[in-house]
Motif scaffolding. Sequence first.
Motif, PDB file in Angstrom:
ATOM      1  N   GLY A  18       0.835  -1.198   0.000  1.00  0.00           N
ATOM      2  CA  GLY A  18       0.000   0.000   0.000  1.00  0.00           C
ATOM      3  C   GLY A  18       0.863   1.239   0.000  1.00  0.00           C
ATOM      4  N   GLY A  23      -5.814   8.228   4.314  1.00  0.00           N
ATOM      5  CA  GLY A  23      -6.849   7.248   4.640  1.00  0.00           C
ATOM      6  C   GLY A  23      -7.927   7.924   5.462  1.00  0.00           C
ATOM      7  N   ARG A  25     -10.914   7.494   5.991  1.00  0.00           N
ATOM      8  CA  ARG A  25     -11.914   6.703   6.731  1.00  0.00           C
ATOM      9  C   ARG A  25     -11.473   6.473   8.176  1.00  0.00           C
ATOM     10  NH1 ARG A  25     -11.904   0.411   4.778  1.00  0.00           N
ATOM     11  NH2 ARG A  25     -11.751  -0.233   6.925  1.00  0.00           N
ATOM     12  N   TYR A  26     -10.182   6.643   8.456  1.00  0.00           N
ATOM     13  CA  TYR A  26      -9.649   6.470   9.811  1.00  0.00           C
ATOM     14  C   TYR A  26      -9.592   7.792  10.574  1.00  0.00           C
ATOM     15  CZ  TYR A  26      -8.342   2.027   7.789  1.00  0.00           C
ATOM     16  OH  TYR A  26      -8.386   0.815   7.156  1.00  0.00           O
ATOM     17  N   TYR A  31      -2.380   9.470   7.395  1.00  0.00           N
ATOM     18  CA  TYR A  31      -1.502   9.274   6.241  1.00  0.00           C
ATOM     19  C   TYR A  31      -0.655   8.056   6.545  1.00  0.00           C
ATOM     20  CZ  TYR A  31       1.577  10.485   2.345  1.00  0.00           C
ATOM     21  OH  TYR A  31       2.274  10.473   1.162  1.00  0.00           O
ATOM     22  N   TYR A  34       2.118   0.903   3.711  1.00  0.00           N
ATOM     23  CA  TYR A  34       2.240  -0.468   4.197  1.00  0.00           C
ATOM     24  C   TYR A  34       3.214  -1.264   3.333  1.00  0.00           C
ATOM     25  CZ  TYR A  34      -2.167   0.885   6.352  1.00  0.00           C
ATOM     26  OH  TYR A  34      -3.137   1.548   7.053  1.00  0.00           O
ATOM     27  N   CYS A  44       3.406  -0.996   9.051  1.00  0.00           N
ATOM     28  CA  CYS A  44       2.568   0.160   8.758  1.00  0.00           C
ATOM     29  C   CYS A  44       3.299   1.389   9.267  1.00  0.00           C
ATOM     30  CB  CYS A  44       1.225   0.033   9.463  1.00  0.00           C
ATOM     31  SG  CYS A  44       0.202   1.513   9.297  1.00  0.00           S
ATOM     32  N   VAL A  46       2.674   5.267   9.839  1.00  0.00           N
ATOM     33  CA  VAL A  46       1.470   6.104   9.920  1.00  0.00           C
ATOM     34  C   VAL A  46       1.746   7.417  10.645  1.00  0.00           C
ATOM     35  CG1 VAL A  46       0.624   5.015  12.043  1.00  0.00           C
ATOM     36  CG2 VAL A  46      -0.983   6.072  10.496  1.00  0.00           C
ATOM     37  N   THR A  48      -0.746  10.679  12.145  1.00  0.00           N
ATOM     38  CA  THR A  48      -2.016  11.363  12.360  1.00  0.00           C
ATOM     39  C   THR A  48      -1.924  12.123  13.676  1.00  0.00           C
ATOM     40  OG1 THR A  48      -4.420  11.163  12.454  1.00  0.00           O
ATOM     41  CG2 THR A  48      -3.178   9.413  13.504  1.00  0.00           C
TER      42      THR A  48
END
Length: 67
Positions: A18, A23, A25-26, A31, A34, A44, A46, A48
């Motif tokens: 990925g 993202g 939806r989260y 951001y 993966y 992962c 990440v 946020t």
Amino acid sequence: MIDAAWTTALAHGGEDQGAPGLGPRYAPDFYAAYCLDPEGHKLCFVHTIFTSPVHEPFTPDSLKPAS
């Protein structure tokens, strides 16, 4: 930093799972990227800072069947 970590992982034998991207939806600013490491572990990366969940938080009670 997410892009750099993902690119470095791929350069050292990781497998794309990925590409870096938003993202929403989260969380509105979620951001992530993966990959699988050379031993097959999923990583992962990440970032946020949004503090309010978009979805209800996971709890052990959420696994119980509805009565």
